[in-house]
Design a protein around this motif. Structure first.
Motif, PDB file in Angstrom:
ATOM      1  N   ASP A 168      43.377 -83.012  -1.330  1.00  0.00           N
ATOM      2  CA  ASP A 168      43.413 -83.022  -2.802  1.00  0.00           C
ATOM      3  C   ASP A 168      42.064 -83.228  -3.488  1.00  0.00           C
ATOM      4  O   ASP A 168      42.008 -83.358  -4.703  1.00  0.00           O
ATOM      5  N   PRO A 174      50.579 -78.164   0.459  1.00  0.00           N
ATOM      6  CA  PRO A 174      50.801 -79.325  -0.394  1.00  0.00           C
ATOM      7  C   PRO A 174      52.174 -79.926  -0.086  1.00  0.00           C
ATOM      8  O   PRO A 174      53.183 -79.216  -0.094  1.00  0.00           O
ATOM      9  N   HIS A 188      47.718 -76.812  -6.261  1.00  0.00           N
ATOM     10  CA  HIS A 188      48.622 -77.861  -5.734  1.00  0.00           C
ATOM     11  C   HIS A 188      49.865 -78.076  -6.591  1.00  0.00           C
ATOM     12  O   HIS A 188      50.614 -79.028  -6.394  1.00  0.00           O
ATOM     13  N   ILE A 215      41.581 -78.518  -3.032  1.00  0.00           N
ATOM     14  CA  ILE A 215      42.096 -77.686  -4.115  1.00  0.00           C
ATOM     15  C   ILE A 215      40.884 -77.273  -4.955  1.00  0.00           C
ATOM     16  O   ILE A 215      39.756 -77.689  -4.676  1.00  0.00           O
ATOM     17  N   HIS A 239      44.001 -75.850   0.582  1.00  0.00           N
ATOM     18  CA  HIS A 239      45.176 -76.664   0.225  1.00  0.00           C
ATOM     19  C   HIS A 239      45.853 -76.067  -1.015  1.00  0.00           C
ATOM     20  O   HIS A 239      46.526 -76.784  -1.753  1.00  0.00           O
TER      21      HIS A 239
END
Length: 211
Positions: free
Chosen positions: A16, A106, A69, A41, A65
């Protein structure tokens, strides 16, 4: 993942980011001469791109990622997912100069929210398509617990890793993939990291990055 069965391998992974905490984590990794894997992200703040560049230059792995997200965007359909995924692939290539070959969903690939709304095969089918593109998908088997809230005491996070690094029989997991977070709110993860690294070194783990 491990050609030497007697060697205990650990992968530190952070989800994240990037954020200011990423910079602090990179300092700690450098001080301890270990590397980690960052599942990123798209940055909320453009200056944070430099933390991705630094992480890559210092020998850490950068993973996809998804770009934003946001479950309600990325998991509405396979098309929506791949649009978001490809957007992030492009960002990582532009930032690091290299193609990204690793991905983390995620919420993980066994996310109950997604399974309940899209069916349990939704992430499985996407994983198959990603694998066909040469992308390796990774979950984790050691949870630091830092996703359960903000400002969880650093000592609690260290204890979580110490407990979850062992299986039900009390054997150390090998390889161990540790889930942590480096977004803006996870200041206690930064505080816990030196203790987590020390714990893992004391248990004889070798640190690697995911590929």
């Amino acid at each position: 993942m491990n050609s030497n069965p007697t060697e205990k391998i650990v992968y530190l992974t952070f989800d994240d980011g990037p954020s200011k905490n990423t910079e602090l984590i990179l300092d700690i990794l450098k001080d301890n001469d270990v590397h980690a894997t960052f599942f990123i992200i798209s940055p909320y703040i453009e200056p944070h791109i430099k933390f991705v560049e630094r992480a890559y230059k210092e020998g850490n792995a950068i993973g996809n990622h998804t770009a934003d997200h946001e479950f309600q965007h990325i998991y509405t359909s396979e098309e929506a997912f791949f649009n978001n995924f490809e957007k992030q692939q492009k960002f990582i290539k532009e930032t690091t100069g290299s193609d990204c070959t690793i991905f983390r969903f995620p919420g993980g690939s066994h996310n109950t929210i997604v399974a309940n709304s899209r069916g349990k095969d939704f992430t499985k089918n996407i994983t198959k398509k990603l694998n066909e593109q040469g992308i390796n998908v990774y979950d984790w088997n050691v949870d630091s617990g830092d996703a359960k809230g903000n400002n969880i005491p650093a000592e609690t996070l260290i204890q979580n890793v110490a407990k979850n690094i062992k299986d039900k029989e009390g054997n150390y997991k090998n390889p161990a993939i540790i889930l942590m977070h480096d977004c803006m709110t996870k200041t206690t993860t930064v505080e816990a990291l030196p203790g987590i690294i020390k714990l893992l070194k004391n248990e004889g783990y070798t640190f690697r990055t995911l590929k």
